[in-house]
Design a protein around this motif. Structure first.
Motif, short mmCIF file in Angstrom:
data_model
loop_
_atom_site.label_atom_id
_atom_site.label_comp_id
_atom_site.label_asym_id
_atom_site.label_seq_id
_atom_site.Cartn_x
_atom_site.Cartn_y
_atom_site.Cartn_z
N ASP A 1 0.86 -1.19 0.00
CA ASP A 1 0.00 0.00 0.00
C ASP A 1 0.89 1.24 0.00
OD1 ASP A 1 -1.87 1.96 0.27
OD2 ASP A 1 -2.60 1.34 2.24
N GLY B 1 -0.21 4.28 -0.59
CA GLY B 1 -1.02 5.47 -0.36
C GLY B 1 -2.16 5.59 -1.35
N ALA B 2 -2.89 6.69 -1.26
CA ALA B 2 -4.08 6.90 -2.08
C ALA B 2 -3.71 6.91 -3.57
CB ALA B 2 -4.75 8.22 -1.71
N ARG B 3 -4.62 6.36 -4.38
CA ARG B 3 -4.42 6.33 -5.82
C ARG B 3 -5.65 6.88 -6.54
NH1 ARG B 3 -0.06 3.58 -7.66
NH2 ARG B 3 1.01 2.28 -6.12
N GLU B 4 -5.40 7.66 -7.54
CA GLU B 4 -6.46 8.15 -8.41
C GLU B 4 -6.92 7.01 -9.31
OE1 GLU B 4 -6.46 10.98 -12.34
OE2 GLU B 4 -5.53 11.80 -10.53
N ASP B 5 -8.22 6.91 -9.55
CA ASP B 5 -8.72 5.91 -10.49
C ASP B 5 -8.68 6.52 -11.90
OD1 ASP B 5 -10.01 4.06 -12.04
OD2 ASP B 5 -11.76 3.85 -10.73
N ARG C 1 1.19 11.94 -9.87
CA ARG C 1 0.53 11.32 -8.71
C ARG C 1 0.42 9.81 -8.95
NH1 ARG C 1 -1.72 13.23 -13.44
NH2 ARG C 1 -3.93 12.71 -13.68
N ARG C 2 0.07 9.09 -7.91
CA ARG C 2 -0.15 7.65 -8.03
C ARG C 2 -1.57 7.40 -8.55
NH1 ARG C 2 4.11 6.85 -3.98
NH2 ARG C 2 5.40 5.27 -5.01
#
Length: 473
Positions: free
Chosen positions: A45, A47-51, A159-160
């Motif tokens: 993990d 961190g947050a990921r954009e779809d 970004r991720r």
């Protein structure tokens, strides 16, 4: 018109002795394989990921490639272009300080041999879970780069994300589709943006050599095929998208005074003067107002005098390396071959430094501190990558030398058409036209750029050496 490809076949032979000579690893440790298999099933993990799975990204790689680092979507906007560039996110699979990380740091990069590569990461990752294979949802680092109508960088966002490639293409397939007007919508503006970026590169002073590459492939009938393949337009345009992203990454790191750049000092004035004298001797016009980049961009890549000048120009591109910094900018932040600042971030499956440079960009762009494991590694990356680059170069040239020797072993005494690339007092480096071999040729007064006849005088298969001499005067 598609490039002419000359193929010559050699029977038998493998590269086991070469692998042993360079002490190339045959496999990964059991601990690294176990960690990779676990991470492939249950990624880290990060961190947050954009779809971003709705973006119709596509990949362009050599035929049959499985280690797919990059996927792109190019769009025209009212003010220029938008580049969506997804890069495989190895941080989702490689734990800092773990067995896979240790193996990757030891290897530095993937080494490519005709009978199989020596991967940077275990294949379960490099050709599976981390690879941006078509139809598969994958963790990625998504770069969105905005340019103006001339292709100049205006803004960048990194970004991720989660992405899904919608198609896997190779260079020749894309080139053919562009030529006949059936290109995929995701790369429809690649020719326009690619040309604009090439024009900007020339104005920046970038130095591009268009020496045709020697390429080895397996022959369906057994043995190996050696080809001389000029670079297609799609090769060049695709490279420009990667360079654009690398230049954007460099600007981020320079702005925040932390990171690692790919650098190359400017050639000194005497080296440029020497190249001008070479052009004059070859009868190639070079006006005083034109830069090296402008001069090279006007050469015909197929002309023998151009091949000689490209070979000579490699002397201007010496001293490439990696420059790490943290807190204070280094004296050298540019790459003379690119004409600006540049960083490796687009091939993390195949090259170690990209993972670290990417983490720097992600952190500082989000206003976060650069992770400690990244910062602590920066100072050692230049030496590690330089050693890896040197090994990769030696392996590549040795493979080509070996296939050349296999091909020519039964042709001693034969004569061949050749172009003189570099001349010395009593010998020269020549490009044999068929088969496509670069070799030393003995003989007095061999003018660079000249077409000559050369006789094959000796072949040593074990030492991977071939020798020629000039026929006639």
């Amino acid at each position: 018109m598609p490039p002419v490809v000359i193929r010559t076949h050699a029977t038998g032979g493998d590269f086991g002795r070469l692998r042993a000579e360079f002490e190339l690893p045959e496999s990964f440790t059991a601990r690294a394989l176990a960690e990779a298999e676990a991470a492939a099933i249950d990624p880290i993990d990060a961190g947050a990921r954009e779809d971003a799975t709705d973006l119709p990204l596509v990949t362009i790689d050599p035929p049959g490639a499985k280690d797919l680092d990059q996927a792109m979507l190019l769009e025209r906007t009212a003010t220029g272009f938008l580049v969506h560039y997804a890069i495989a996110d190895l941080a989702a699979f490689v734990a800092p300080g773990g067995p896979v990380d240790a193996e990757a740091r030891r290897r530095g990069q993937t080494l490519y041999l005709p009978d199989g590569n020596v991967p940077l990461h275990p294949p379960v990752l490099s050709e599976g879970a981390a690879s941006l294979l078509p139809g598969e949802i994958r963790p990625a680092v998504l770069w969105t780069v905005e340019t103006d109508h001339l292709g100049e960088l205006r803004d960048v966002h990194v970004r991720r994300a989660l992405v899904r490639s919608t198609g896997q293409f190779d260079y020749e397939t894309v080139q053919a589709a562009i030529d006949d007007g059936t290109e995929h919508p995701s790369v429809a503006v690649l020719p326009e943006l690619g040309r604009l970026r090439r024009e900007l590169a020339v104005r920046r002073g970038a130095v591009e050599l268009q020496l045709p590459e020697q390429e080895i492939s397996a022959d369906p009938g057994g043995g190996w095929a050696l080809a001389r393949r000029p670079r297609t337009d799609v090769d060049a345009w695709n490279a420009e998208i990667s360079l654009l992203t690398g230049m954007a990454a460099a600007s981020i790191m320079i702005d925040h005074k932390v990171g690692v750049l790919r650098t190359l000092p400017d050639p000194d004035a005497e080296a440029v003067s020497w190249l001008r004298r070479s052009a004059y001797a070859l009868g190639v016009e070079w006006d005083a107002a034109s830069s090296v980049s402008e001069f090279l961009s006007r050469l015909d890549p197929q002309a023998p005098e151009s091949l000689a000048l490209y070979a000579d120009t490699t002397r201007l591109l010496r001293g490439a390396g990696y420059t790490a910094f943290d807190g204070e900018l280094p004296e050298l932040t540019t790459h003379a071959g690119i004409g600006g600042s540049y960083a490796h971030v687009t091939a993390p499956i195949r090259r170690l430094v990209d993972r670290f440079a990417t983490e720097v960009c992600l952190a500082v762009s989000a206003g976060r501190a650069v992770p400690g494991w990244v910062r602590s590694a920066l100072a050692g990356l230049p030496d590690l990558m330089s050693a890896s680059d040197l090994l990769a170069s030696k392996v590549e040239h040795s493979c080509i030398d070996q296939v050349e020797a296999w091909i020519l072993a039964e042709r001693i005494g034969g004569t061949f058409d050749a172009v003189v690339l570099r001349a010395e007092e009593s010998r020269a480096e020549v490009l044999i036209e068929d088969p496509p071999v670069v070799a030393k040729c003995a003989g007095e007064r061999l003018p660079e750029g000249a077409r000559i006849r050369a006789r094959l005088t000796a072949v040593d298969v074990a030492k991977r050496k071939v020798s020629f001499e000039r026929v006639g005067s």
